[in-house]
Design a protein around this motif. Structure first.
Motif, PDB file in Angstrom:
ATOM      1  N   LEU A   1     -18.972  29.789 -11.093  1.00  0.00           N
ATOM      2  CA  LEU A   1     -18.943  28.362 -11.422  1.00  0.00           C
ATOM      3  C   LEU A   1     -17.638  27.683 -11.012  1.00  0.00           C
ATOM      4  N   ASP A   2     -16.529  28.394 -11.149  1.00  0.00           N
ATOM      5  CA  ASP A   2     -15.201  27.785 -11.028  1.00  0.00           C
ATOM      6  C   ASP A   2     -14.571  28.087  -9.673  1.00  0.00           C
ATOM      7  N   PRO A   3     -14.358  27.080  -8.821  1.00  0.00           N
ATOM      8  CA  PRO A   3     -13.702  27.334  -7.528  1.00  0.00           C
ATOM      9  C   PRO A   3     -12.306  27.921  -7.672  1.00  0.00           C
ATOM     10  N   ALA A   4     -11.604  27.573  -8.765  1.00  0.00           N
ATOM     11  CA  ALA A   4     -10.251  28.101  -8.960  1.00  0.00           C
ATOM     12  C   ALA A   4     -10.272  29.609  -9.149  1.00  0.00           C
ATOM     13  N   VAL A   5     -11.320  30.134  -9.786  1.00  0.00           N
ATOM     14  CA  VAL A   5     -11.430  31.579  -9.989  1.00  0.00           C
ATOM     15  C   VAL A   5     -11.588  32.290  -8.651  1.00  0.00           C
TER      16      VAL A   5
ATOM     17  N   GLY B   1     -24.503  29.420 -12.663  1.00  0.00           N
ATOM     18  CA  GLY B   1     -25.370  30.587 -12.649  1.00  0.00           C
ATOM     19  C   GLY B   1     -26.734  30.311 -13.251  1.00  0.00           C
ATOM     20  N   LEU B   2     -26.784  29.506 -14.320  1.00  0.00           N
ATOM     21  CA  LEU B   2     -28.060  29.155 -14.928  1.00  0.00           C
ATOM     22  C   LEU B   2     -28.946  28.409 -13.930  1.00  0.00           C
TER      23      LEU B   2
ATOM     24  N   THR C   1     -34.646  32.941 -24.763  1.00  0.00           N
ATOM     25  CA  THR C   1     -35.827  33.701 -24.339  1.00  0.00           C
ATOM     26  C   THR C   1     -36.391  33.191 -23.019  1.00  0.00           C
ATOM     27  N   ALA C   2     -36.508  31.881 -22.868  1.00  0.00           N
ATOM     28  CA  ALA C   2     -37.098  31.325 -21.645  1.00  0.00           C
ATOM     29  C   ALA C   2     -36.281  31.708 -20.415  1.00  0.00           C
ATOM     30  N   PHE C   3     -34.972  31.681 -20.564  1.00  0.00           N
ATOM     31  CA  PHE C   3     -34.127  32.031 -19.415  1.00  0.00           C
ATOM     32  C   PHE C   3     -34.245  33.516 -19.092  1.00  0.00           C
TER      33      PHE C   3
END
Length: 686
Positions: A524-528, A551-552, A592-594
């Motif tokens: 998610l994070d470009p800095a990472v 990611g979701l 649950t749905a995910f």
């Protein structure tokens, strides 16, 4: 080096101050100290030759005491005619030039610029607590009667609304503002109101200052610290008040269920230098009579260890030390500490104020540490992420003497986001060369580490064959559920989707050592990603790719589009909500749905490796706890539900161990250092 106390407690409750002013009643001036307490400040800012207006003088003896030491130009005013008559009668013979007049401080009869100083002891506090507009008119009148270079000297308990009113008023008219914190008041009959006394000094200039001058001083002679905004001054005041309350509470009793902490700051810069956490022994504990109080210095870089960073760990540390009260001291990054003796000298005056009640005055207080050393930490980089705030990349020496590189997001200082061990590549290559003739490679012992400046043959590098995080090792061991490395799966590719990059240690380990692994990472994070590539040796290629995004959303999209399946889906993400502490992953990842969408993306042999607290959804779920952490790793697959860990899984683990070692030939400088069998033996059926 001067230290300033700082805590996170709020001290701006209107209800608190309303209760305070009701409680103090007729004893108002006892809370502000007498001449002996205030003389240093008064002589510093008011000269004996100055013409001084004392507003709201009441029946205080302060003016009488000033008169007796040479201040002969004092005009005392009060709105109470009874008080004025009493004070005039009292001083008529002994102090004939000391005058008291019945005058309203908001509208005085004196000429403009006729005084060099206005002295206020508690009047602003009492007036502003009743009506802010009334106090504002008094401050305007103070400005009118003072001449150029004149000073308004106000002794106050610094209720937030009061000090904000006064400071903002004088800043707006271009005066210089300085606030001194003098410490506790003289009287402490009621410990619930053991507050520090402040002295506000506002100086009038001929022309308004182009930039606000706002300063804070600790004590009478403390070095002024320039503050940019009124809000910063109010924050410092709250911290001083909260510290005084904390200190009073610690002086009057012990409480093993409460572990208050405070931060000591470097006075000239205001930067945090030490964090002190107080740990009392539980009632009934058998503590030697002489063991009243001790200070434990946490080695630099170790403050996030379970033993020091969590309440449960500190409780165990205190039990081992066996003192009535143990103060655990953590040192902050980007600060210099000479040696243990210098730290002791610096801390001694402050920590002694936190001693438990009943400790003898001459009691020697020991400073405890690990091996008598301060530890070692070097910040190699720092920056700011738009998503996670400020971060620090730092090298530290671990408990085993090795050097480690860590990524720490400062908004959640108790959590190391990523960690990798550092190695000397020249020494590692030599060690590997010597082992080429051996038929079976075994995980080697860690190489001895020194600080980078002492390392011969070049800088240190990340050891890509060693996974520092226990949950990463469990995730790798979970590949045994797929039969990776068995004859049946020889030359069969292993497709992995990993949500969460961190320092990149886990995806690189998978690519380098797992036969046929192809890894897709979503971060998610470009800095990472930038930190991973710049400081953790992360190098993507055609078998290891990174997609920047949520990611979701990524999983939802590819499941909806169809045509994508993976043998393994791993979640290694933390929550951006600090209120959730160290619990992972965020709640949305375990709905649950995910998870059903995740199941749809798995191949028939596939498994989902999750860091979390989830049960259900998948027919076959194995779990393994992580020592010293609140999380556990869940290994979820589409196989049949079982009542125990099958022996075939342990056998597959041994095969995976061999496969990892054989596949390490492509990375000549390191070998995988992981014990798959040991990790699998501790699995449980969820």
């Amino acid at each position: 080096m001067s230290l300033l106390p700082r805590t996170a407690e709020e001290f701006s409750s209107a209800e608190y101050w309303e209760r305070f002013f009701k409680k103090r009643g007729e004893k108002a001036f006892e809370w502000y100290g007498d001449y002996n307490k205030l003389c240093g400040m008064l002589h510093k800012y008011i000269k004996p030759r100055d013409k001084v207006l004392v507003v709201g003088c009441g029946n205080s003896e302060l003016s009488e005491q000033l008169y007796d030491v040479g201040y002969r130009h004092l005009t005392n005013i009060d709105i109470s005619e009874t008080v004025v008559n009493h004070m005039n009668q009292k001083n008529a013979k002994q102090r004939p030039d000391l005058t008291f007049q019945t005058v309203d401080a908001t509208q005085t009869p004196y000429e403009d610029g006729s005084y060099q100083a206005v002295l206020d002891k508690g009047t602003l506090d009492a007036m502003a607590s009743q009506e802010g507009a009334l106090a504002g008119r008094m401050l305007a009148e103070v400005g009118r009667v003072l001449g150029i270079g004149g000073r308004y000297v106000c002794v106050t308990l610094a209720q937030e609304s009061v000090i904000k009113l006064a400071v903002e008023h004088f800043i707006q008219v271009g005066w210089a503002v300085r606030l001194h914190c003098l410490g506790d008041p003289e009287s402490q009959e009621d410990s619930s109101f053991a507050l520090p006394v402040f002295v506000l000094v506002c100086t009038k200039f001929r022309q308004p200052m182009p930039m606000p001058i706002l300063e804070m001083c600790q004590g009478e002679d403390g070095i002024p610290v320039r503050l940019p905004m009124v809000a910063d001054l109010l924050s410092v005041v709250r911290e001083r008040q909260a510290y005084a309350m904390l200190r009073q509470r610690l002086r009057t009793g012990t409480d093993a269920t409460s572990t208050p902490s405070l931060t000591l700051c470097h006075a000239p810069t205001g930067r945090p230098r030490y964090t002190l956490t107080v740990q009392d022994c539980p009632p009934g504990a058998k503590v030697p009579r002489a063991n009243h109080f001790a200070i434990f210095i946490v080695p630099q870089g170790r403050e996030t260890d379970w033993l020091y960073g969590l309440a449960e760990g500190r409780g165990q540390l205190a039990a081992s030390a066996n003192f009535r009260r143990l103060v655990v001291v953590a040192m902050h990054r980007e600060q210099e500490y000479t040696d243990m003796q210098a730290v002791q000298s610096e801390l001694s005056p402050m920590v002694m104020e936190l001693a438990p009640p009943g400790m003898p005055a001459n009691q020697k207080v020991p400073f405890l540490s690990v091996g008598g050393e301060l530890g070692w930490r070097e910040v190699v980089s720092h920056g700011t992420s738009d998503l996670s705030g400020q971060y620090s990349v730092e090298d530290v020496r671990g408990e085993d003497g090795q050097l480690y590189r860590r990524l720490v997001f400062l908004g959640n200082d108790g959590l190391v986001q990523s960690e990798s061990r550092l190695t000397n590549p020249a020494a590692a290559a030599s060690s590997q060369k010597n082992k080429k003739s051996r038929r079976k490679a075994k995980p080697s012992a860690p190489l001895p580490m020194t600080t980078p400046s002492q390392t011969p043959g070049g800088a240190l590098e990340v050891d890509k064959g060693y996974l520092c995080c226990a949950h990463h090792r469990v995730m790798v061991a979970g590949l045994a559920m797929l039969g990776v490395g068995t004859d049946h799966n020889k030359d069969v590719p292993v497709s992995v989707l990993l949500v969460g990059l961190g320092g990149g240690g886990l995806p690189q380990f998978l690519r380098d050592f797992v036969p046929g692994a192809r890894v897709e990472v979503v971060e998610l994070d470009p800095a990472v990603l930038e930190v991973a590539q710049g400081w953790f040796g992360f190098t993507p290629d055609d078998r290891l790719t990174v997609t920047l995004g949520d990611g979701l959303e990524h999983i939802n999209n590819i499941e909806r589009e169809g045509g994508h399946q993976y043998d393994v889906i791993m979640f290694d993400v933390d929550s951006k909500d600090p209120s959730l502490g160290m619990s992972c992953p965020p709640p949305a990842f375990v709905e649950t749905a995910f998870l059903e969408r995740v199941g749809n993306l798995l191949t028939s042999r596939g498994a989902s490796l999750v860091l979390g607290r989830v049960r259900g959804v998948f027919p076959r779920v194995l779990s393994r706890g992580i020592e010293g952490e609140v999380n556990e790793v869940l290994l979820c697959s589409r196989g049949t539900r079982e009542t125990g860990v099958p022996p075939s899984l342990l056998k597959a683990g041994k095969t995976l161990q061999v496969a990892l070692g054989m596949n390490s030939s492509r990375t000549a400088t390191c070998i995988p250092q992981i014990d798959i069998t040991e990790l699998l033996e501790d699995l449980n059926v969820a």
